[in-house]
Motif scaffolding. Structure first.
Motif, PDB file in Angstrom:
ATOM      1  N   ALA A   2       0.832  -1.205   0.000  1.00 23.67           N
ATOM      2  CA  ALA A   2       0.000   0.000   0.000  1.00 23.67           C
ATOM      3  C   ALA A   2       0.867   1.255   0.000  1.00 23.67           C
ATOM      4  O   ALA A   2       0.509   2.263  -0.584  1.00 23.67           O
ATOM      5  N   ASP A   3       2.029   1.178   0.651  1.00 27.71           N
ATOM      6  CA  ASP A   3       2.923   2.329   0.694  1.00 27.71           C
ATOM      7  C   ASP A   3       3.472   2.669  -0.687  1.00 27.71           C
ATOM      8  O   ASP A   3       3.600   3.828  -1.038  1.00 27.71           O
ATOM      9  N   ALA A   4       3.812   1.644  -1.466  1.00 26.60           N
ATOM     10  CA  ALA A   4       4.329   1.879  -2.813  1.00 26.60           C
ATOM     11  C   ALA A   4       3.277   2.543  -3.678  1.00 26.60           C
ATOM     12  O   ALA A   4       3.573   3.469  -4.436  1.00 26.60           O
ATOM     13  N   SER A   5       2.035   2.086  -3.558  1.00 26.80           N
ATOM     14  CA  SER A   5       0.937   2.672  -4.330  1.00 26.80           C
ATOM     15  C   SER A   5       0.700   4.118  -3.901  1.00 26.80           C
ATOM     16  O   SER A   5       0.491   4.997  -4.735  1.00 26.80           O
ATOM     17  N   SER A   6       0.748   4.348  -2.610  1.00 29.14           N
ATOM     18  CA  SER A   6       0.566   5.699  -2.071  1.00 29.14           C
ATOM     19  C   SER A   6       1.689   6.623  -2.532  1.00 29.14           C
ATOM     20  O   SER A   6       1.444   7.769  -2.920  1.00 29.14           O
ATOM     21  N   ASP A   7       2.912   6.122  -2.491  1.00 28.23           N
ATOM     22  CA  ASP A   7       4.057   6.916  -2.944  1.00 28.23           C
ATOM     23  C   ASP A   7       3.952   7.231  -4.433  1.00 28.23           C
ATOM     24  O   ASP A   7       4.284   8.327  -4.867  1.00 28.23           O
ATOM     25  N   GLU A   8       3.487   6.249  -5.192  1.00 27.38           N
ATOM     26  CA  GLU A   8       3.335   6.451  -6.636  1.00 27.38           C
ATOM     27  C   GLU A   8       2.286   7.525  -6.924  1.00 27.38           C
ATOM     28  O   GLU A   8       2.494   8.407  -7.759  1.00 27.38           O
ATOM     29  N   LYS A   9       1.165   7.462  -6.204  1.00 30.43           N
ATOM     30  CA  LYS A   9       0.114   8.482  -6.380  1.00 30.43           C
ATOM     31  C   LYS A   9       0.640   9.862  -6.012  1.00 30.43           C
ATOM     32  O   LYS A   9       0.375  10.840  -6.705  1.00 30.43           O
ATOM     33  N   ARG A  10       1.382   9.914  -4.920  1.00 32.70           N
ATOM     34  CA  ARG A  10       1.957  11.182  -4.467  1.00 32.70           C
ATOM     35  C   ARG A  10       2.891  11.768  -5.528  1.00 32.70           C
ATOM     36  O   ARG A  10       2.825  12.957  -5.834  1.00 32.70           O
TER      37      ARG A  10
END
Length: 111
Positions: A2-10
């Motif tokens: 979930a962190d990777a997805s969140s970082d990607e969105k950011r």
């Protein structure tokens, strides 16, 4: 993950902001017959990003303090409290929207 997805969105949001800031700077630079460096656009983008993050954090805090999970217009009015001119503009706009909503509600039949 979930962190990777969140970082990607950011990162995608930051890239979109950088692009938008760059377009605005380019338009204004052309009007004024000036040039802006990529470093200036990058620094301006970072400044705007930090302001957005700060604003979002404050709005979330106001909402949580009121025991809500949704940010409301009153939270935005509260955020603007330290800038009297902005506060007055936002407050007037919110009051106008509330009046329109109340006016619409009067025309509905009750059951």
């Amino acid at each position: 993950m979930a962190d990777a997805s969140s970082d990607e969105k950011r990162e995608r949001l930051k890239a979109a902001l950088w692009f938008a800031v760059g377009q605005i700077v380019d338009e204004e630079s052309m009007k004024k017959n000036r040039n802006a460096t990529p470093q200036f656009i990058g620094a301006l983008t970072e400044m705007v990003w930090e302001q957005i993050e700060s604003t979002a954090t404050d709005l979330e805090s106001f909402s949580r303090h009121a025991g809500r999970t949704t940010i409301r217009a009153d939270d935005v009015v509260l955020l603007a409290r330290k800038n009297p001119d902005l506060h007055d503009l936002i407050k007037d706009y919110v009051d106008e929207l509330k009046a329109k909503k109340a006016e619409k509600g009067k025309g509905r039949p009750t059951r």
